[in-house]
Scaffold this active site. Structure first.
Site, PDB file in Angstrom:
ATOM      1  N   ASP A 182       0.816  -1.210   0.000  1.00 33.00           N
ATOM      2  CA  ASP A 182       0.000   0.000   0.000  1.00 33.00           C
ATOM      3  C   ASP A 182       0.850   1.260   0.000  1.00 33.00           C
ATOM      4  O   ASP A 182       2.070   1.206  -0.080  1.00 33.00           O
ATOM      5  CB  ASP A 182      -0.943  -0.018   1.207  1.00 33.00           C
ATOM      6  CG  ASP A 182      -2.033  -1.061   1.034  1.00 33.00           C
ATOM      7  OD1 ASP A 182      -2.626  -1.114  -0.048  1.00 33.00           O
ATOM      8  OD2 ASP A 182      -2.267  -1.822   1.980  1.00 33.00           O
ATOM      9  N   TYR A 206       8.740  -9.989   5.488  1.00 31.96           N
ATOM     10  CA  TYR A 206       8.641  -8.536   5.654  1.00 31.96           C
ATOM     11  C   TYR A 206       9.640  -8.096   6.726  1.00 31.96           C
ATOM     12  O   TYR A 206       9.955  -8.845   7.650  1.00 31.96           O
ATOM     13  CB  TYR A 206       7.234  -8.113   6.085  1.00 31.96           C
ATOM     14  CG  TYR A 206       6.224  -8.054   4.964  1.00 31.96           C
ATOM     15  CD1 TYR A 206       5.966  -6.869   4.283  1.00 31.96           C
ATOM     16  CD2 TYR A 206       5.512  -9.187   4.577  1.00 31.96           C
ATOM     17  CE1 TYR A 206       5.033  -6.803   3.261  1.00 31.96           C
ATOM     18  CE2 TYR A 206       4.588  -9.142   3.550  1.00 31.96           C
ATOM     19  CZ  TYR A 206       4.348  -7.945   2.903  1.00 31.96           C
ATOM     20  OH  TYR A 206       3.435  -7.888   1.885  1.00 31.96           O
TER      21      TYR A 206
END
Length: 624
Positions: A155, A211
């Site tokens: 995002d 991540y």
């Protein structure tokens, strides 16, 4: 003729019960249905009724052309459509199904996925493919024609050292990667392009994702004792008979605030005039204090994100401009350093003024004089406002400097790692995303590991920790909420059982940690590499061959951006200080009172779960 039917004069079939054939057996229509509603078709019948791919493309092109003629088809994120003459004149070349390995800095972009109205990573990549000749002019107006799929959707503002998109490209040129990169900014790099099987989808073939989250170690410092949370932690520990346990969990940071008071705050207070010293002490944490709204849900996520949004976007735009016009990297860093100092000063001024204005409202009988000439003595009951502002600003800076000088101890690091270990395995993350209930099967996620790098790094006098999580897939906001929950439980000295309860059938309002520190490290394709790639003679999708280039890119385009943005805006300090001073029971599950403490006091709508806006947030791979 059928048993229950007959034919009328027009040759149309009718039914003896007077019903319409479209109504089905019995002739009666369901509530809300329409007589002319298209009936459901079986799979085979539906397939034969559809246009083939060529027909669908032609139909879509006709709709696009009609909308464009009406001025309704603005697509700034995609290349302009080529004329029919240009398309006809182009040499036809074969397309191959490929995996494109990319890295990017998300600063200034509205996320990964193509959006026809906004600047996105895929939008810039697609335009570069077309400009480099990797996508034909005939297919340049629609990514669907090239079967574009992304592995992990990130995002707004989220970075990726490694991500993959799969599509059909023209890759005959040996230097196609260089040609594509020549049409991209330094924020986006294509690491390599590899042939895959014809049915390959990077989204479906991905086994898991790594991540990384970078966070300043001062985020793990306890709330200030005078803050709302600081007081409640002690109060609830005493109520629960857990004061000794709470003190043990905060033992390694127990002296931080008293030492800061003695070394950094007291020397400044002693220099102040008696007329303003009490007001300075009162105003010191006033701007950070927030009352919960009485008639609506808490807006922690929105209040923090929106408060920083405009300023962050403006800074990102200025950074991008500076880096575009500055040919020398060292000179660009120097410019950014100067800008960071200027922005930091502006933020401090705004925060100080807010505190003093709030102080004025709470002391209506006191006059706050704007005169700046200290040579004229002020009468009793009159305060020199500029001197007050300067003193508050100096104290706030001293506190921030003390936080930045903090260095996390091994004992505190162990607490952080213990908190992260609670996520390993299969858990229910209904409290760590949006619009999920405890009973939703999709809220169950499997985390393979969540490790903290044992060696912190120091950048711009601030110490940072690297947290790396490896999981099969993640939901919206999940990683940011996982980091937030682990950090909050450590900084608040919470009972370790608190995190475990968040996976059970309870409602925990967990705020999102700043998106600034999040980046997609890489996706993993072990199953595809071991089976399909080997069976069809294709190369493995492996980022390790690009390690050196990726490492340099991360340092230059990702890490340095994160560090600069934090130096400019103090986002982590703002986020946690805001939570410390949020005057409501919403986050009192962090105290020794546990989840029961959030239900104490007057009933408010704020205590009910609210589904946050999902328009921005972390990178995530899947909602399934």
């Amino acid at each position: 003729m059928a048993e229950n039917g007959s034919s009328n004069r027009d040759g149309k079939r009718k039914w003896d019960n007077g019903g319409d054939r479209r109504r089905g057996r019995g002739g009666s229509m369901q509530h809300g249905s329409r007589a002319n509603k298209k009936r459901n078709m079986g799979r085979n019948e539906h397939a034969t009724d559809q246009l083939d791919r060529r027909g669908r493309n032609a139909e879509q092109q006709a709709r696009n052309k009609e909308a464009q003629e009406k001025g309704e088809n603005e697509k700034p994120a995609l290349p302009a459509a080529f004329s029919a003459e240009e398309v006809a004149a182009e040499e036809r070349r074969p397309k191959r199904k490929v995996a494109v390995m990319v890295g990017y800095s998300g600063t200034g972009y509205k996320g990964m996925q193509i959006d026809n109205k906004q600047k996105t990573i895929e939008g810039d990549l697609f335009k570069a493919f077309v400009a480099a000749g990797a996508i034909s002019k005939a297919n340049a107006d629609d990514p669907k024609k090239s079967a574009l799929v992304r592995c992990a959707r990130t995002d707004k503002g989220v970075h990726a050292a490694g991500n993959v998109i799969s599509l059909k490209l023209i890759i005959e040129d040996d230097d196609i990667v260089d040609k594509i990169n020549a049409h991209l900014s330094e924020q986006i790099r294509v690491w390599g392009i590899q042939r895959t099987t014809g049915s390959f989808s990077c989204y479906q073939a991905c086994d898991s994702r790594w991540y990384e989250y970078l966070i300043p170690t001062h985020s793990f410092l306890p709330p200030h004792p005078s803050s709302y949370m600081g007081k409640k932690l002690v109060e609830e520990a005493e109520k629960a008979g857990d004061l000794d346990g709470y003190n043990k969990r905060q033992a390694e940071v127990a002296e931080f605030w008293s030492e800061t008071e003695e070394k950094s705050i007291k020397p400044i207070l002693e220099t102040l005039d008696d007329s303003i010293r009490p007001l300075v002490e009162e105003a010191l944490y006033m701007a950070d204090s927030t009352d919960a709204p009485e008639d609506q849900d808490p807006v922690i996520e929105a209040s923090i994100d929106e408060a920083l949004k405009d300023e962050t976007d403006a800074k990102a735009a200025r950074n991008a401009t500076a880096e575009t016009v500055q040919p020398d990297a060292g000179e660009a860093v120097q410019v950014d350093g100067t800008r960071a100092a200027v922005d930091g000063t502006r933020a401090a001024v705004d925060e100080t003024r807010a505190a003093v204005e709030q102080l004025e409202a709470q002391h209506p009988t006191t006059t706050f004089d704007d005169q700046t000439d200290g040579s004229i003595p002020l009468p009793s009951g009159v305060v020199n406002k500029p001197a007050l502002e300067e003193a508050v600003k100096a104290l706030k800076k001293a506190i921030m400097d003390a936080k930045r000088a903090y260095r996390i101890s091994p004992e505190r690091q162990a607490r952080v790692q213990n908190a992260l270990d609670n996520y390993v395995g299969t858990r229910r993350y209904h409290n760590y995303t949006i619009q999920k209930k405890f009973t939703d099967s999709s809220a169950k996620r499997y985390i393979k590991s969540f490790k903290m790098d044992a060696k912190p790094i120091i950048i711009n006098d601030t110490e940072w920790l690297s947290l790396k999580v490896h999981g099969q897939s993640f939901m919206m906001h999940q990683i940011r909420k996982m980091v937030s929950m682990a950090t909050l439980t450590v900084r608040c000295g919470s009972d370790p059982a608190t995190m475990l309860q968040s996976f059970e059938n309870h409602v925990f309002r967990i705020p999102k940690a700043p998106g600034l520190g999040l980046l997609l490290e890489r996706p993993v394709f072990d199953s595809y590499n071991e089976k399909m790639a080997q069976a069809h003679g294709r190369e493995k999708i492996d980022f390790s061959r690009y390690d050196a280039a990726i490492r340099d890119f991360k340092e230059r385009e990702i890490y340095q951006r994160i560090f600069r943005e934090e130096a400019q805006g103090n986002q982590f300090n703002t986020f946690f200080t805001h939570l410390d001073n949020y005057k409501d029971t919403t986050f009192l599950y962090l105290t020794s009172g546990g989840i029961a403490a959030t239900k104490a006091g007057p009933t408010r709508k704020a205590q009910q779960p609210r589904f946050e806006d999902d328009s921005d947030g972390e990178g995530y791979a899947s909602d399934n």
